[in-house]
Enzyme design. Structure first.
Site, PDB file in Angstrom:
ATOM      1  N   GLU A 261      -2.105   4.886  -3.513  1.00 20.94           N
ATOM      2  CA  GLU A 261      -1.314   4.573  -2.320  1.00 20.94           C
ATOM      3  C   GLU A 261      -0.691   5.888  -1.882  1.00 20.94           C
ATOM      4  OE1 GLU A 261       0.985   4.218   0.384  1.00 20.94           O
ATOM      5  OE2 GLU A 261       2.454   3.849  -1.200  1.00 20.94           O
ATOM      6  N   CYS A 295       6.458   6.399   3.072  1.00 25.81           N
ATOM      7  CA  CYS A 295       5.041   6.526   3.429  1.00 25.81           C
ATOM      8  C   CYS A 295       4.739   5.697   4.673  1.00 25.81           C
ATOM      9  CB  CYS A 295       4.152   6.124   2.266  1.00 25.81           C
ATOM     10  SG  CYS A 295       4.506   4.498   1.592  1.00 25.81           S
TER      11      CYS A 295
END
Length: 508
Positions: A261, A295
């Site tokens: 991720e 993110c």
């Protein structure tokens, strides 16, 4: 803050290496945790040597043999109790997250709540680790599939969500029957030690084998050990694309599994049919929440030309109202960046943007004076750019928002997709056709695509992750649990004959 640390027994143990309730006398280099809030050193943690690391892996491998035999609902009960312990420690842990990492206190509390939520999800999951049944082409045969624990799960987490991402992985891995070795960010080791104490206390009370819950604190080398270790079938890594490529290559070279991720370069499309006031809230929080260090932070706004100037004015006015300062003061919207290296990257991005022709409508800069002594507080900035600028194609982990103009929805979607990353995306529109087009096969290419909400703030019920340089991994909800298990297909013959598949004859 000292009281909070004492409550987690952090001062009593300066080792950063644990197999559960046992803290190894780590012999590695010291890691000093400094708060970006005030620049003060909080505590020192001793990192792992290779010998420390190998001792942890050995203990984890031994624990797996016993832990995988526990019925999944029993494992789920242990995770339920961890959730209850987190509820008890929510305020203290949330404050520690805020102080060590620098995110606002509300976001610190929210991160702990996310841990509680994934515990609840995992408890239910512990009774739903289901497989499929299939009809066999052969008479008197039955086919089905089942899922078994995978083994040791290595978890590499980043500083921006120092505890939540660990919980996404570990709670699911534990109910699946795996054991975990956590390598936290060296920038936020104290929150990791606090979580280790919480989980280990619950495990000890339930007679969980030592080695199910492991912690190995250290720098880049610990991540490299995990990635290259054939004893660890799964490595879940959260962080930059650069880091993820290195982890993916190392794990792939030994044919292990990597759950990645990585970076995001997330955009919100502001349609001519958007509710502009509602859109403003999502855009501003997405851009400045966690000081742009998520993110899923909003990096780009792709705005229809007919509402561009109107919405730009709303943004500029909203940015004037932002309060920047100590994140433990709930009156402040924006806290500091994680460290001065992050500040340098922020300043470099601003200069590069200007060099490429970007026009700043809200200027950036580093804040100085009382309350800003750490040197980590910066001004959220807004620039008008072209999507093709090299700096726009890059993820800068800082509160810099880029404005891009478009004329039709197909162009907007192409601009949204026109970056190497593919994590989160959103469109603000009251036009049903635009919304459906954005969500269609020809729409957003991201792992997350939202309508009338921003790019950040994902709930744990859905699988979290993205495509392209974001890595393709999925964590948290939906069927992300399958990443932590191995699938086995079974065929049972309950006759006295042995027919072969595909009608093959093999008579003796």
């Amino acid at each position: 803050m000292q009281k909070i640390l004492t409550g987690f027994n952090i001062q009593a143990v300066n080792s950063g290496v644990s197999t559960g309730t046992t803290w190894l006398p780590a012999a590695g280099e010291p890691i000093v945790s400094s708060s970006p809030v005030d620049g003060k050193d909080i505590a020192t943690v001793t990192s792992a040597t290779r010998a420390d690391y190998d001792a942890v892996v050995q203990k984890a491998a031994e624990a797996f043999g016993a832990w995988r035999q526990w019925p999944a609902p029993r494992r789920g009960e242990v995770v339920r109790q961890i959730g209850e312990a987190l509820r008890t420690h929510k305020e203290a842990l949330g404050r520690l997250v805020s102080y060590e990492m620098g995110k606002s206190l509300q976001e610190g509390y929210g991160e702990v709540q996310e841990m509680i939520d994934i515990c609840d999800f995992a408890v239910g999951l512990s009774r739903q680790l289901h497989g499929l049944t299939m009809h066999s082409e052969r008479p008197g045969h039955r086919m089905y599939e089942q899922w078994h624990p995978l083994g040791i799960a290595g978890i590499i987490s980043a500083f921006n969500f120092p505890v939540a991402v660990w919980s996404w992985n570990s709670m699911l891995a534990w109910v699946c029957g795996d054991v975990c070795i956590w390598k936290p960010s060296e920038k936020t080791p104290l929150t990791a030690l606090a979580c280790q104490h919480i989980a280990a206390t619950v495990f000890a009370a339930n007679g969980v084998p030592e080695g199910v819950c492991c912690l190995v604190t250290g720098g880049r080398e610990v991540g490299e050990w995990l990635a290259a270790d054939t004893r660890i079938p799964l490595v879940s890594a959260t962080g930059s694309t650069r880091m993820g490529k290195a982890v993916g290559a190392a794990v792939g070279a030994r044919l292990g599994r990597a759950l990645l991720e990585l970076g995001g370069n997330n955009a919100i499309i502001i349609s001519k049919d958007a509710d502009l006031d509602m859109s403003l809230i999502g855009c501003v929080f997405g851009a400045v929440g966690t000081a742009g260090q998520r993110c899923t932070s909003t990096r780009r706004l792709i705005i229809h030309e007919s509402v561009y100037e109107t919405f730009k004015t709303k943004l500029v006015n909203a940015y004037k109202q932002l309060r920047i300062g100590d994140p433990l003061d709930e009156q402040h919207h924006v806290g500091p960046l994680i460290d001065r290296q992050a500040v340098d990257m922020y300043l470099q991005a601003i200069e590069k943007c200007k060099a490429e022709g970007g026009k700043f409508v809200v200027e950036g800069g580093v804040l100085e004076g009382k309350g800003y002594e750490s040197g980590c507080y910066v001004k959220p900035a807004i620039a008008e750019v072209e999507n093709g600028f090299s700096i726009v194609q890059h993820e800068t982990f800082a509160p810099i928002l880029y404005l891009i103009k478009y004329s039709h929805i197909e162009e907007a979607i192409a601009l949204q997709n026109g970056v190497p990353q593919g994590l989160s995306s959103a469109i603000m529109t009251l036009n049903l056709r635009e919304a459906e087009q954005f969500l269609s096969q020809a729409g957003s290419d991201c792992g997350i695509a939202n309508v009338n909400i921003g790019t950040s703030g994902a709930e744990i019920g859905g699988a979290f992750g993205g495509e392209k340089e974001t890595g393709g991994g999925r964590e948290s909800g939906s069927d992300a649990w399958k990443a932590y298990m191995r699938r086995q297909t079974n065929t049972i013959n309950y006759t006295d004959k042995l027919p072969l598949a595909q009608g093959i004859k093999f008579d003796l």
